[in-house]
Scaffold this motif. Structure first.
Motif, PDB file in Angstrom:
ATOM      1  N   UNK A   1       0.839  -1.198   0.000  1.00 42.49           N
ATOM      2  CA  UNK A   1       0.000   0.000   0.000  1.00 42.49           C
ATOM      3  C   UNK A   1       0.873   1.246   0.000  1.00 42.49           C
TER       4      UNK A   1
ATOM      5  N   UNK B   1       0.695   3.789  -2.975  1.00 41.48           N
ATOM      6  CA  UNK B   1      -0.274   4.843  -2.702  1.00 41.48           C
ATOM      7  C   UNK B   1       0.225   6.007  -1.863  1.00 41.48           C
ATOM      8  N   UNK B   2       1.266   5.823  -1.086  1.00 36.95           N
ATOM      9  CA  UNK B   2       1.741   6.942  -0.260  1.00 36.95           C
ATOM     10  C   UNK B   2       2.365   7.998  -1.173  1.00 36.95           C
ATOM     11  N   UNK B   3       2.250   9.270  -0.791  1.00 41.16           N
ATOM     12  CA  UNK B   3       2.873  10.321  -1.615  1.00 41.16           C
ATOM     13  C   UNK B   3       4.369  10.049  -1.796  1.00 41.16           C
TER      14      UNK B   3
ATOM     15  N   UNK C   1      -4.406   8.883  11.424  1.00 39.52           N
ATOM     16  CA  UNK C   1      -5.608   8.493  10.690  1.00 39.52           C
ATOM     17  C   UNK C   1      -5.297   7.201   9.959  1.00 39.52           C
ATOM     18  N   UNK C   2      -6.064   6.179  10.269  1.00 38.07           N
ATOM     19  CA  UNK C   2      -5.838   4.883   9.635  1.00 38.07           C
ATOM     20  C   UNK C   2      -6.178   4.978   8.149  1.00 38.07           C
ATOM     21  N   UNK C   3      -5.220   4.615   7.304  1.00 45.18           N
ATOM     22  CA  UNK C   3      -5.488   4.697   5.863  1.00 45.18           C
ATOM     23  C   UNK C   3      -5.410   3.332   5.186  1.00 45.18           C
ATOM     24  N   UNK C   4      -4.922   2.334   5.910  1.00 41.09           N
ATOM     25  CA  UNK C   4      -4.925   0.975   5.368  1.00 41.09           C
ATOM     26  C   UNK C   4      -4.774   0.014   6.531  1.00 41.09           C
ATOM     27  N   UNK C   5      -5.466  -1.096   6.428  1.00 37.64           N
ATOM     28  CA  UNK C   5      -5.351  -2.103   7.483  1.00 37.64           C
ATOM     29  C   UNK C   5      -5.575  -3.482   6.896  1.00 37.64           C
TER      30      UNK C   5
ATOM     31  N   UNK D   1      -1.690   7.721   8.707  1.00 41.34           N
ATOM     32  CA  UNK D   1      -1.136   9.015   8.321  1.00 41.34           C
ATOM     33  C   UNK D   1      -1.102   9.879   9.573  1.00 41.34           C
TER      34      UNK D   1
END
Lengths: 617, 264
Positions: free
Chosen positions: A502, A506-508, A603-607, A615
């Motif tokens: 991920x 997907x991360x900047x 802030x959970x952005x993937x699990x 984040x």
């Protein structure tokens, strides 16, 4: 003439058949070819440098040919050490490594007279057969924990981020990085497979050196037996296709022993120091070798003491640059094994976690238990050695008692030093060569039928040692040969892979990742700090020392995302030596604090399962 | 009923609480009024609608509760990257290379152009499909109306900040979470924004025009709904799922709570 035409026709048919069957998919072939080229180039450069160093000395004194394996080992250690200054200064461009390789290879310009490894055809066949699966391991995508957090991760991070890793936020990088810098050079040329194939060559070099030293210092057959014991032990063979610093240290230790037995004291110091700089746990066998040297100088005490001091200083000169580097960065010279200043007494490792007890009786039973009770997947020694080693033990002790087994003496000192530390067999690996030679010295004491029985036990014990390794290699082989997608293997074998994927996708681009209680640093394609080492020390230290300001500290270092595993500890692993209260304070509390902080400030952005990406706000 | 490996479950499928057994996989459905228990084998992350559980796979399966026996549905045509969504009539499946919408009980599929972000489930109601995508790592809320050639951009971090995410849909309403508000949007009735701190949320629950989410009070997590319903007890209350007057949530001892609520 017609036979030549027939042969050419047959060869053409064979080539056409091979091409039509797509024996190795093109990407796998390319990967293997590039890796092989990288490993070969670094090996050639290292051997050239080592041959130059050894040859210059020899030319001035004895005029003997230079042993190729010794040149490879010494040159590799020298090149790894020489790469410290430029990389510490931030000169990490691939061109720096290429220039360093070319400079090292210039050792060949001295036209050294080489002694290349030689052995009967049967020995080559047996050795290659035992080592061959390691080639597949070397070509497979990295999934071994030690590779993905340490041995391949540090070279990859160095090349990717342009700085030598180290310090409290990357404590693994503050250890001596002799093999890692050499691996970075192999990675520049050979890609991911380069360093792994280089280590496979090193493992083969270790087997050759052990055989050679055994044959010369014991007897011809004892060399074969020592090599068989080495390659017939799970703990040794499983490392043969992996990037590691244990087997390189083992090779240097064997060469130091050989130099000691040959009366070449300065080369003994050189190899011993290089071994120490490669892996601190080589200290046990190095002390044994120095004691042997001291014992052989008995009767001339007047000159021995200053010489011992000089030899010790010569050996420590290899390690000093790394201590100096730590000192210049404000760290304890032995960091990360000592010097966690914000938490005095913070333990890097719990020796009680491994083995089967540390009482007097436990220690006496250790030689027995380490063979009989060890298992690759158990904290009871976390490995396995050939049962034939136990068969050779009485002979080794008999030889020791009769004062005619100097190698067994070094092996004994190595074992005692290991017994005083952490009872994980991989930590005995730097002594693997001398342990095998010590056992072979014991084998030499046996009657003919005893020798045969030892070999039979070795043979019968082979499946228990090679079996677990072959099973894991078989799992990785399809990916190594290009028949399984790299991602499919990583998804299956790297626990946090989905979160890593991920981040990579997907991360900047300018994201900076902190790994908490998580290992796979190597696979992350973003700048990364923390990451796990023994008992997740960096994450625990951050959370225990910074408390509720832990994530603030990460943000101050530019961290934008946290990749964390939420359940890293099981009390059952620690309950025998850590009380519940201590466990809660040292292990459970940091994890709970991390979860609370991430809930409040992230802030959970993937699990996926118990692994997530947050984040930071 | 246990909490699941994917902590977005248990959740309500109409009057049915759908959750896990000790394996962590979705295997249990319990009727909130009668207590009737049905064993299903819906795997890791099914889509839920009123009395319906859709488990993607090859083939996919549908349970129309209380029937414990599933019926086969068309197999998903690619690599699933997040939970699917259903409104009981159609199902939307997020795949690595786009979204696929298909009517339940029908083999016909429609590809919706888009690049849904992994992990975030899409949502579907009537003609509308909504999902989260990522552009250079930053969130975009996109919606597609049946018949339209392209998707419509409803919100994005690049334009409006606030990291819009966690879409939901029900009975014509679409909703999503931003860092400091919950947005409810209806194609005809307009938009409603409710200020809140919902940053801890793993999702947004919607029942018609009523949304429920996790609300961070500065110390712990409570539950807030757009109709004024709140659960604000000591410790955390997380993972709300709303259907009518029923609210399912998980307390901070990992107990699954199902309570009857009434809007103030």
């Amino acid at each position: 003439m017609s036979r030549h035409i027939l042969a050419a026709l047959s060869a053409a048919l064979g080539l056409a058949a091979l091409l039509s069957q797509d024996v190795l998919p093109a990407d796998a072939l390319l990967r293997a070819a590039r890796g092989g080229a990288g490993a070969a180039l670094v090996a050639l450069a290292a051997t050239g440098l080592g041959a130059g160093l050894l040859g210059l000395r020899r030319a001035a004194s004895e005029g003997e040919p230079v042993d190729a394996v010794a040149a490879f080992a010494l040159g590799g250690a020298a090149l790894g050490t020489a790469l410290l200054p430029p990389t510490a200064l931030g000169l990490t461009h691939p061109a720096v490594f290429i220039v360093a390789l070319l400079a090292a290879a210039s050792g060949w310009l001295t036209r050294p007279r080489m002694r290349w490894p030689s052995a009967p055809a049967a020995a080559w066949v047996a050795g290659l057969a035992l080592l061959a699966p390691g080639l597949l391991d070397a070509l497979a995508p990295p999934v071994d924990t030690d590779e993905i957090y340490y041995h391949l991760a540090l070279p990859a991070m160095l090349l990717r981020e342009g700085a030598l890793p180290g310090g409290v936020w990357l404590p693994d990088g503050s250890r001596p990085l002799v093999t890692h810098l050499l691996d970075a050079a192999a990675m520049v040329v050979g890609g991911e497979a380069g360093p792994k194939l280089l280590h496979w060559l090193g493992a083969a070099g270790l087997a050759l050196a052990v055989r050679d030293v055994g044959a010369r210092r014991l007897e011809a057959r004892a060399g074969d037996v020592a090599a068989l014991l080495l390659l017939g032990s799970y703990t040794v063979i499983q490392a043969s296709g992996l990037a590691n610093n244990d087997l390189p240290a083992a090779l240097l230790v064997v060469l130091a022993l050989d130099a000691c037995l040959g009366g070449r004291r300065w080369w003994m110091a050189a190899f011993a120091g290089a071994a120490l700089a490669t892996k601190y746990t080589a200290a046990g066998p190095v002390v044994g070798i120095y004691l042997l040297w001291w014992w052989r100088r008995r009767g001339e005490p007047a000159g021995a003491l200053p010489e011992l001091a000089a030899l010790t200083a010569a050996a420590l000169a290899w390690v000093a640059p790394w201590w100096l580097r730590n000192g210049m960065e404000g760290l304890h010279p032995l960091f990360p094994f000592a010097g966690w200043t914000e938490m005095p007494g913070f333990a890097f490792m719990y020796p009680e976690k491994y083995g089967m007890g540390r009482g007097p009786v436990d220690l006496l039973l250790l030689p027995w238990r380490v063979v009989v009770d060890s298992a690759p997947d158990s904290y009871a020694f976390l490995g396995r050695v050939s049962p034939a080693a136990l068969v050779c033990l009485p002979g080794a002790l008999w030889g020791l008692a009769r004062g005619r087994a100097p190698i067994a003496f070094v092996a004994l000192v190595s074992f005692v030093a290991w017994a005083a530390g952490v009872h994980a067999l991989r930590l005995l690996l730097p002594a693997a060569g001398v342990m095998a030679l010590g056992a072979a010295a014991g084998w030499r004491e046996l009657a003919g039928w005893g020798r045969a029985a030892a070999l039979l036990v070795w043979l019968i014990g082979l499946p228990a040692n090679h079996g677990p390794w072959l099973a894991s290699v078989a799992d990785r082989a399809p990916a190594a040969l290009g028949w399984e997608d790299r991602e499919a293997l990583l998804a299956r074998r790297v626990r946090d892979w989905h979160a890593v994927e991920w981040v990579n996708e997907n991360a900047p681009e300018d994201a900076r990742i902190a790994l908490l209680f998580s290992w796979p640093r190597y696979h992350l394609e973003r700048p990364v700090i923390l990451g796990s080492v023994e008992d997740h020390v960096p994450s625990r230290y951050l959370l225990l020392s910074r408390g509720d300001d832990a994530l603030t500290g990460l943000r101050e270092r530019g961290v934008t995302h946290v990749l964390a595993w939420r359940r890293p500890f099981i009390y059952g692993t620690y309950e025998d030596f850590v009380g519940r209260k201590d466990y809660d304070a040292r292990f459970a509390e940091p994890v709970e604090r991390m979860q609370s902080l991430l809930l409040a400030e992230g802030t959970l952005v993937f699990e996926k399962g118990r692994v997530g990406v947050w984040r930071l706000q | 009923m246990e909490i699941c490996d994917d902590q977005r479950y248990p959740a309500l499928a109409g009057p049915w609480a759908v959750g896990c057994d000790a394996t962590g996989a979705v295997r249990v459905a319990i009727h909130v009024e009668t207590g009737e228990r049905v064993t299903i084998a819906a795997g890791g992350a099914p889509a839920l609608a009123d009395g319906l559980v859709y488990a993607p796979g090859i083939p996919s399966r549908v349970w129309r509760l209380p029937a414990g026996k599933s019926t086969p549905e068309a197999a998903i045509p690619g690599e699933l990257i997040g939970p699917p969504a259903t409104d009981g009539e159609v199902v939307v499946v997020p795949l690595a290379d786009g979204l696929v919408r298909q009517a339940l009980g029908d083999n016909r599929r429609q590809a919706i152009p888009g690049e849904p972000a992994p992990w975030y489930p899409p949502a579907v109601t009537g003609e509308w499909t909504v999902w989260v995508s990522l552009e250079r790592g930053e969130e975009v809320i996109e919606a597609h109306e049946q018949g339209a050639m392209t998707a419509r951009r409803l919100d994005s971090h690049a334009e409006n900040g606030g990291h819009p995410r966690h879409v939901a849909a029900s009975e014509g309403w679409l909703g999503w979470i931003r860092d400091d508000e919950v947005v409810l949007w209806h194609p005809e009735d307009g938009e409603r924004r409710i200020p809140t701190d919902a940053h801890t949320s793993r999702g947004l629950s919607m029942w018609g025009g009523v949304a429920c989410w996790e609300s961070w009070n500065g110390e712990d997590v409570d539950i807030a709904c757009s109709d004024g319903v709140q659960i604000a007890r000591s410790g955390h209350q997380r993972a709300p799922s709303r259907w009518g007057d029923w609210l399912l949530y998980v307390d901070d001892r990992d107990r699954v709570m199902i309570v009857e609520v009434a809007a103030p």
